[in-house]
Motif scaffolding. Structure first.
Motif, mmCIF file in Angstrom:
data_model
loop_
_atom_site.group_PDB
_atom_site.id
_atom_site.type_symbol
_atom_site.label_atom_id
_atom_site.label_comp_id
_atom_site.label_asym_id
_atom_site.label_seq_id
_atom_site.Cartn_x
_atom_site.Cartn_y
_atom_site.Cartn_z
ATOM 1 N N TRP A 68 33.259 34.539 42.629
ATOM 2 C CA TRP A 68 33.836 35.273 41.518
ATOM 3 C C TRP A 68 34.004 36.787 42.151
ATOM 4 N N TRP A 69 33.036 37.219 42.957
ATOM 5 C CA TRP A 69 33.136 38.638 43.751
ATOM 6 C C TRP A 69 34.443 38.730 44.318
ATOM 7 N N GLU A 70 34.636 37.584 45.186
ATOM 8 C CA GLU A 70 35.707 37.779 46.292
ATOM 9 C C GLU A 70 36.958 37.411 45.421
ATOM 10 N N LEU A 71 37.018 36.587 44.302
ATOM 11 C CA LEU A 71 38.436 36.184 43.737
ATOM 12 C C LEU A 71 38.603 37.423 42.637
ATOM 13 N N ALA A 72 37.677 38.059 42.026
ATOM 14 C CA ALA A 72 38.033 39.351 41.390
ATOM 15 C C ALA A 72 38.438 40.402 42.136
ATOM 16 N N VAL A 127 40.592 40.341 44.462
ATOM 17 C CA VAL A 127 41.977 40.158 44.606
ATOM 18 C C VAL A 127 42.894 41.120 43.443
ATOM 19 N N VAL A 128 42.247 41.346 42.444
ATOM 20 C CA VAL A 128 42.697 41.882 41.174
ATOM 21 C C VAL A 128 42.537 43.474 41.727
ATOM 22 N N GLY A 129 41.442 43.713 42.423
ATOM 23 C CA GLY A 129 41.135 45.258 42.794
ATOM 24 C C GLY A 129 42.321 45.578 43.779
ATOM 25 N N LEU A 130 42.504 44.627 44.663
ATOM 26 C CA LEU A 130 43.440 44.984 45.810
ATOM 27 C C LEU A 130 44.762 45.172 45.401
ATOM 28 N N MET A 131 45.132 44.436 44.135
ATOM 29 C CA MET A 131 46.524 44.538 43.510
ATOM 30 C C MET A 131 46.646 46.153 42.987
ATOM 31 N N MET A 132 45.295 46.432 42.173
ATOM 32 C CA MET A 132 45.645 47.795 41.613
ATOM 33 C C MET A 132 45.510 48.836 42.824
ATOM 34 N N LEU A 133 44.908 48.713 44.127
ATOM 35 C CA LEU A 133 45.161 49.707 45.117
ATOM 36 C C LEU A 133 46.466 49.779 45.499
ATOM 37 N N GLN A 157 51.147 49.007 51.595
ATOM 38 C CA GLN A 157 51.233 47.976 50.770
ATOM 39 C C GLN A 157 51.031 46.798 51.259
ATOM 40 N N LYS A 158 51.848 46.581 52.434
ATOM 41 C CA LYS A 158 51.979 45.263 53.352
ATOM 42 C C LYS A 158 50.447 44.867 53.623
ATOM 43 N N GLY A 159 49.585 45.947 54.245
ATOM 44 C CA GLY A 159 48.553 45.678 54.682
ATOM 45 C C GLY A 159 47.509 45.256 53.757
ATOM 46 N N ILE A 160 47.616 45.931 52.741
ATOM 47 C CA ILE A 160 46.625 45.740 51.391
ATOM 48 C C ILE A 160 46.973 44.125 51.005
ATOM 49 N N LEU A 161 48.417 43.914 50.755
ATOM 50 C CA LEU A 161 48.621 42.330 50.271
ATOM 51 C C LEU A 161 48.180 41.542 51.246
ATOM 52 N N ALA A 162 48.280 41.841 52.433
ATOM 53 C CA ALA A 162 47.740 40.692 53.635
ATOM 54 C C ALA A 162 46.260 40.527 53.420
ATOM 55 N N ALA A 163 45.455 41.682 53.207
ATOM 56 C CA ALA A 163 44.063 41.580 52.834
ATOM 57 C C ALA A 163 43.797 40.852 51.601
ATOM 58 N N ALA A 164 44.619 40.899 50.749
ATOM 59 C CA ALA A 164 44.607 40.202 49.519
ATOM 60 C C ALA A 164 44.677 38.772 49.838
ATOM 61 N N ARG A 215 41.553 37.369 51.128
ATOM 62 C CA ARG A 215 40.323 37.597 50.379
ATOM 63 C C ARG A 215 40.363 36.192 49.451
ATOM 64 N N LEU A 216 41.691 35.810 49.026
ATOM 65 C CA LEU A 216 41.913 34.576 48.015
ATOM 66 C C LEU A 216 41.579 33.473 48.709
ATOM 67 N N LEU A 217 42.289 33.274 49.851
ATOM 68 C CA LEU A 217 42.201 32.090 50.691
ATOM 69 C C LEU A 217 41.126 31.468 51.541
ATOM 70 N N ILE A 218 40.648 32.868 52.124
ATOM 71 C CA ILE A 218 39.735 32.384 53.216
ATOM 72 C C ILE A 218 38.280 32.836 52.812
ATOM 73 N N ILE A 219 38.065 33.676 52.299
ATOM 74 C CA ILE A 219 36.554 34.532 51.880
ATOM 75 C C ILE A 219 35.904 33.900 51.060
ATOM 76 N N PRO A 220 36.363 32.935 49.983
ATOM 77 C CA PRO A 220 35.366 32.641 49.014
ATOM 78 C C PRO A 220 34.734 31.238 49.426
ATOM 79 N N PRO A 221 35.607 30.299 50.479
ATOM 80 C CA PRO A 221 34.672 29.066 50.759
ATOM 81 C C PRO A 221 33.657 29.478 51.877
#
Length: 494
Positions: free
Chosen positions: A81-85, A87-93, A268-275, A278-284
């Motif tokens: 959940w730390w990593e999934l949440a 993504v919301v923080g990165l969207m805010m950024l 913004q492009k860089g932040i969205l790529a990081a998001a 964060r969503l697809l790779i980091i949690p597993p």
């Protein structure tokens, strides 16, 4: 796994390759940081970071041993959940904070506070809190986690502090001599290596148990945390969201990368790529190896990741993974040093000591002092009762919500008395510390993430109330702050 010559050679070869590639991309910047453009060159890479370096640097700055070692050490799925949440923080950024930082032409996030409150002292206070968090929490945790991993990976009979000292010396060299550009470039190259090998470790670990998770207790597999779990489900709707807002949108160590792009769109492009990463790779990669290790070894805590990697990876790859982990430690370490130097130079030194310092020389001394203090504080994390990640999150609550309250009030209102906000920030630090008592039994029977939300809201309310008592009348001003015009470029009277 015993250390072999092949592993040492692979480790040294990959580490040298990353350093050489970083030097090649940054060779034109070496030695800059003494003229009129010193701050922009050294702390914002001259405003020239492409989106892929922004994405790589944001990802690796966050992904270090406190995630890989600490989260896998908890050996449960809940910590995803730390990593999934995040993504919301990165969207805010990307869509809320970055346009505002560019609008106000900020080099540090705290510069925005000075502009909104028209007061240099609130900026200095928040910078000091960030610096204290970096010195007392993040730097020692990173050095401890990385050193512990190396010892467990190779079953080394060596003092942990020797490895930590090596990490500290090499990591500080990147930050001191290359500035943000060197940090971001090394982050990106290291990130490709680390993410690739971390995915490989996860797949091989699952293959080692035949992809069969039977026999593992249900509480270690669920994403719905109970009231007594590390992350109760209800906390996802209270403090968790604000933790992510603070970390990804106001934390200089993270936002500095996005603020170094040539435009808002590129950032913004860089932040969205990081998001997306964060969503697809980091949690597993931060929970599945730990769960597999529980089935193989039982509950072994923070030693989990190093032991698992040492057992499941072929010998010829273990040296490569050691290089990847070392890179993760170094990139996070040097990112924190560069951000901390920016905060000290611009928010403290230039304001109160000398308006025109030699940026590179001053940053060197700031980094040296921080490295020595961080190294001395490693015992806080050595053999903690809680996992690394749990202790880091609990401690950082002392600073995160009080700092965030200053940003929320400053962005949403004008005519707020700066000294009222300073009192509210100090209240937040003391209130959270008393309520949670991070090193002992809490004084309030609530989860610390819930207490973070309470600290934030009470701090905002206190600042507005005290401002009225001090003779200032706060006025809602969000429509001006988040507009696309340049009217807000001038300071707001407070």
């Amino acid at each position: 796994m015993e250390l072999s010559l092949t592993q040492v050679l692979v480790f040294l070869g990959l580490s040298a390759a990353i350093a050489l590639a970083t030097w090649w991309f940054c060779r034109d910047q070496i030695g800059r940081g003494t003229g009129e453009s010193a701050e922009s060159d050294y702390f914002l890479a001259g405003g020239g970071l492409k989106w892929y370096f922004v994405a790589g640097s944001i990802t690796l700055t966050n992904l270090s041993t406190d995630q890989l070692v600490g989260m896998n050490g908890a050996q449960m799925a809940l910590l995803a959940w730390w990593e999934l949440a995040a993504v919301v923080g990165l969207m805010m950024l990307a869509f809320v904070f970055i346009p505002v930082y560019y609008k106000y032409n900020c080099t540090t996030t705290t510069e925005l506070l000075e502009r909104r409150y028209n007061n240099k002292h609130i900026r200095a206070l928040i910078s000091i809190l960030f610096l204290l968090g970096n010195i007392f929490i993040f730097l020692p945790a990173i050095l401890y986690g990385g050193s512990l991993f190396m010892i467990n990976l190779f079953d080394l009979d060596i003092n942990l502090y020797i490895i930590a000292a090596l990490f500290a010396i090499v990591g500080s060299a990147y930050a001191i001599f290359g500035g943000l550009r060197a940090v971001a470039v090394s982050d990106t190259f290291s990130g490709v290596l680390l993410l690739g090998l971390a995915i490989l470790v996860t797949v091989i670990a699952l293959n080692a148990i035949g992809w069969d998770l039977s026999g593992i207790p249900r509480e270690r597999l669920t994403l719905i945390g109970g009231p007594d779990s590390d992350i109760p489900f209800t906390t996802l709707f209270t403090g968790m969201l604000f933790i992510q807002m603070f970390y990804w949108s106001t934390n200089q160590t993270i936002t500095q990368r996005a603020m170094a792009s040539p435009s808002v769109g590129e950032a913004q492009k860089g932040i969205l790529a990081a998001a997306a990463i964060r969503l697809l790779i980091i949690p597993p990669i931060i929970v599945l190896p730990g769960i597999v290790a529980f089935k193989l070894y039982g509950d072994i805590g923070d030693a989990t990741y190093g032991r698992l990697v040492g057992d499941v990876l072929p010998a010829f790859l273990s040296g490569a993974f050691a290089a990847a982990i070392a890179a993760a430690v170094l990139t996070t370490f040097n990112s924190i040093l560069n951000a901390s130097a920016a905060l000290w130079v611009m928010d403290i030194h230039e304001t109160y000591i000398n308006k025109r310092p030699n940026v590179r020389r001053l940053s060197l001394w700031v980094s040296v002092v921080m490295v020595l203090l961080g190294f001395a504080l490693i015992p806080i994390f050595n053999n903690p009762e809680n996992s690394i990640i749990d202790l880091v999150q609990r401690l950082y609550g002392l600073l995160s919500m009080p700092i965030l309250s200053a940003f929320i009030v400053g962005l949403l209102f004008r005519n707020v008395n700066a000294y009222a906000m300073i009192v509210a920030v100090l209240y937040g630090v003391l209130a959270y510390g008393w309520a949670t008592n991070p090193f002992g039994e809490p004084n309030i029977g609530l989860h610390y993430i819930h207490i973070m939300a309470i600290t934030l809201f009470s701090g905002v309310a206190l600042a507005l109330l005290l401002s009225l008592l001090f003779g200032s009348r706060p006025v809602w001003d969000a429509h001006n702050v988040f507009s696309r015009s340049s009217e807000a470029m001038t300071p707001i009277d407070g």
